[in-house]
Design a protein around this motif. Structure first.
Motif, PDB file in Angstrom:
ATOM      1  N   PHE A 228     -22.639 -51.531   5.244  1.00  0.00           N
ATOM      2  CA  PHE A 228     -24.028 -51.431   5.342  1.00  0.00           C
ATOM      3  C   PHE A 228     -24.498 -52.377   4.325  1.00  0.00           C
ATOM      4  CE2 PHE A 228     -23.359 -47.290   7.694  1.00  0.00           C
ATOM      5  CZ  PHE A 228     -24.107 -47.657   8.639  1.00  0.00           C
ATOM      6  N   ARG A 236     -27.190 -43.548   8.816  1.00  0.00           N
ATOM      7  CA  ARG A 236     -25.701 -43.781   8.659  1.00  0.00           C
ATOM      8  C   ARG A 236     -24.993 -42.850   9.403  1.00  0.00           C
ATOM      9  NH1 ARG A 236     -25.356 -47.201   2.854  1.00  0.00           N
ATOM     10  NH2 ARG A 236     -27.061 -48.236   3.286  1.00  0.00           N
ATOM     11  N   ASP A 259     -19.654 -46.684   2.330  1.00  0.00           N
ATOM     12  CA  ASP A 259     -20.861 -47.472   3.286  1.00  0.00           C
ATOM     13  C   ASP A 259     -20.329 -48.180   4.255  1.00  0.00           C
ATOM     14  OD1 ASP A 259     -22.875 -46.484   1.865  1.00  0.00           O
ATOM     15  OD2 ASP A 259     -23.211 -47.903   0.558  1.00  0.00           O
ATOM     16  N   TYR A 261     -18.212 -48.543   8.333  1.00  0.00           N
ATOM     17  CA  TYR A 261     -18.292 -48.201   9.607  1.00  0.00           C
ATOM     18  C   TYR A 261     -17.698 -49.098  10.414  1.00  0.00           C
ATOM     19  CZ  TYR A 261     -22.299 -51.167  10.298  1.00  0.00           C
ATOM     20  OH  TYR A 261     -22.996 -52.350  10.386  1.00  0.00           O
ATOM     21  N   TRP A 296     -26.207 -52.428  15.219  1.00  0.00           N
ATOM     22  CA  TRP A 296     -25.146 -51.914  14.262  1.00  0.00           C
ATOM     23  C   TRP A 296     -24.468 -53.183  13.900  1.00  0.00           C
ATOM     24  CZ3 TRP A 296     -25.367 -47.097  12.244  1.00  0.00           C
ATOM     25  CH2 TRP A 296     -26.162 -46.096  12.736  1.00  0.00           C
TER      26      TRP A 296
END
Length: 533
Positions: A228, A236, A259, A261, A296
């Protein structure tokens, strides 16, 4: 700290005062490290043979700094299941402490998505670890390095086993040969070298047959990790609930530590054009075309950590080292994916690796040095678990293959496919709305309970049938009926504006869950959807 370098000379006999002789572990990944910790903490010194180098900079991000060529899924997305977390809490809580100290979070999505007044004490068992695979493995590795009684040979390449005859039984493994000419003598070898372990090949060269069940997963994964950006306003936690389908297959989101993903695109290898997804530009184009995924991967949301990671050649595999109470070989136990591996999409690999690791250590403590009793005891505790996960993963893969390829379901598979259809129907609709159905679903995906029980489906199927009965009853057909009880699906549940309905609802007095993230219905469940092992 235990030695990381070359093996120290040790006499061939057990050290005075040790409760059992020499134990060697082939493979220093999750299964091998957990086995080593459990054995060392029971007073059994072990030697771990690992072909990849140790982490050169333990303080650096292991995702970027630790080369693990021997673990093909190392940089693919993982989301460790509740069973994995629960086993660590029980057997190696200091590993969890190390993860927490490094900022790794734990989350219970089931409790997050239902109001506190509906919580039950048993719901705590659905808590997951949110971490990338390298981070969890590094925590295990650093804990093992600090444990007295564990010695690492790393990097070291194993080239074969040595054997000794037994008077009236199967041959006995006596140690591991290394490529540099050294020999690691052992009274017991634990094969933790993964699905592609060379051990069955070495055994076959000696005329020792290990019967193996194999079913191709017919799946290839293309994934990318992101971090992120500061100021990103996307929720999140929601990334772990995102999943859906796209023209080439399906996709799923993963939450990580620090952070991070990830998203994985899951495709049938025979789909035309699917190999192009290995290129960053093609992967990003496919991802941007998915409305729920596009925000995203926008450059303003996250920074890519790597290129596209590909994992193909996935198989469901179950090796049978013991038949009718007779082991194919003694002095050797298969642990982790060396015993049983399943489609990584179902996320059971890491949890089962820990399951087998601790079962093997317990069998050693209880039965060594009786190698025959040891093999039988380990099989007694691991076989039912391995059989259950293999059988269920293979059935789910066949169901998906029939759907994607259009092949007709053969008559011999019809009953199982009907069962899979009912489970899928419950997962697609009811678990979003019905607390008890949601609990049954969570027990299944998180392997909370014996695998043969939670995967056998009786719990989930009973709840699904009950929900179907309520959905088709008189109340469901009355004017104005809404919600899951009205149609057995999520159609009248969450709305596209992100609203969520929690608490008791109009479904015959049952408690209802509804969850929505963005424009994509979100399953109220944690899952270890890892590219596991």
């Amino acid at each position: 700290m235990a030695a990381l370098g070359p093996r120290q000379p040790v006499a061939g006999q057990p050290a005075p005062g040790t409760p059992y002789g020499r134990i060697a572990i082939l493979g220093g990944s999750i299964a091998g490290l957990a086995t080593a910790l459990a054995l060392a903490r029971s007073g059994r010194p072990v030697e771990v043979i690992e072909r990849d180098p140790p982490p050169a900079h333990p303080a650096a991000d292991p995702f970027l700094a630790w080369p693990r060529r021997g673990v093909p899924q190392f940089r693919l997305p993982h989301g460790f299941s509740a069973r994995a977390r629960n086993l660590l809490a029980e057997r190696a809580p200091d590993v969890l402490d190390r993860l927490r100290a490094n900022g790794v979070g734990e989350i219970n999505l089931f409790k997050h998505f239902i109001p506190p007044e509906l919580w039950q004490p048993t719901d705590d068992a659905f808590t997951n670890i949110w971490a990338r695979r390298p981070v969890l493995e590094l925590a295990l590795r650093m804990t093992a390095e600090a444990e007295p009684g564990i010695v690492f040979h790393c990097p070291a390449v194993a080239t074969g086993l040595r054997f000794a005859p037994t008077p009236d039984g199967p041959p006995r493994v006596t140690g591991i040969e290394l490529a540099d000419g050294r020999f690691v003598e052992a009274d017991l070898v634990l094969d933790c070298a993964g699905q592609r372990t060379p051990v069955p090949r070495w055994l076959a060269a000696r005329g020792i047959d290990v019967p193996t069940d194999v079913q191709d997963c017919e799946t290839v994964y293309y994934s990318r990790y992101y971090r992120f950006r500061p100021g990103c306003e996307l929720p999140r936690m929601s990334v772990a609930t995102l999943r859906g389908e796209f023209p080439l297959g399906s996709w799923i989101g993963f939450a990580g530590d620090d952070d991070t993903y990830a998203f994985a695109l899951e495709c049938h290898p025979g789909t035309p054009g699917v190999r192009e997804l290995r290129h960053v530009a093609r992967w990003e184009a496919a991802a941007r075309a998915i409305p729920a995924l596009a925000p995203w991967i926008d450059p303003g949301a996250g920074t890519p950590l790597d290129d596209v990671q590909v994992m193909a050649g996935n198989r469901n595999l179950r090796r049978h080292y013991l038949r009718d109470g007779r082991p194919a070989v003694v002095g050797l136990l298969p642990v982790g994916d060396a015993l049983c591996s399943t489609n990584p999409a179902y996320g059971w690999g890491s949890a089962m690796a820990l399951t087998y690791a601790f079962a093997a250590a317990d069998a050693v403590v209880a039965h060594a040095p009786d190698l025959l009793a040891l093999a039988r005891a380990y099989d007694a505790t691991s076989a039912a678990e391995a059989d259950a996960v293999y059988r269920e993963a293979a059935a789910m893969d066949r169901a998906r293959s029939y759907r994607l390829t259009g092949r007709p379901v053969p008559e011999h598979d019809r009953a199982e496919m009907d069962r899979q259809d009912l489970i899928m129907a419950a997962m697609a609709g009811g678990v979003l709305h019905d607390v008890e159905l949601g609990r049954a679903f969570n027990r299944r995906v998180n392997l909370v309970g014996p695998a043969a029980v939670v995967l056998g489906g009786d719990d989930l199927l009973d709840q699904a049938r009950r929900a179907q009965a309520e959905a088709t009853g008189p109340a469901a057909n009355s004017p104005g009926a809404t919600g899951p009880a009205a149609n057995g699906s999520a159609a009248n549940g969450p709305t596209a504006n992100g609203a969520a309905t929690n608490g008791p609802a109009g479904n015959g007095g049952r408690d209802e869950i509804a969850v929505e993230v963005g424009a994509e219905p979100a399953v109220a469940a944690g899952r270890d959807s890892a590219r596991a092992g």
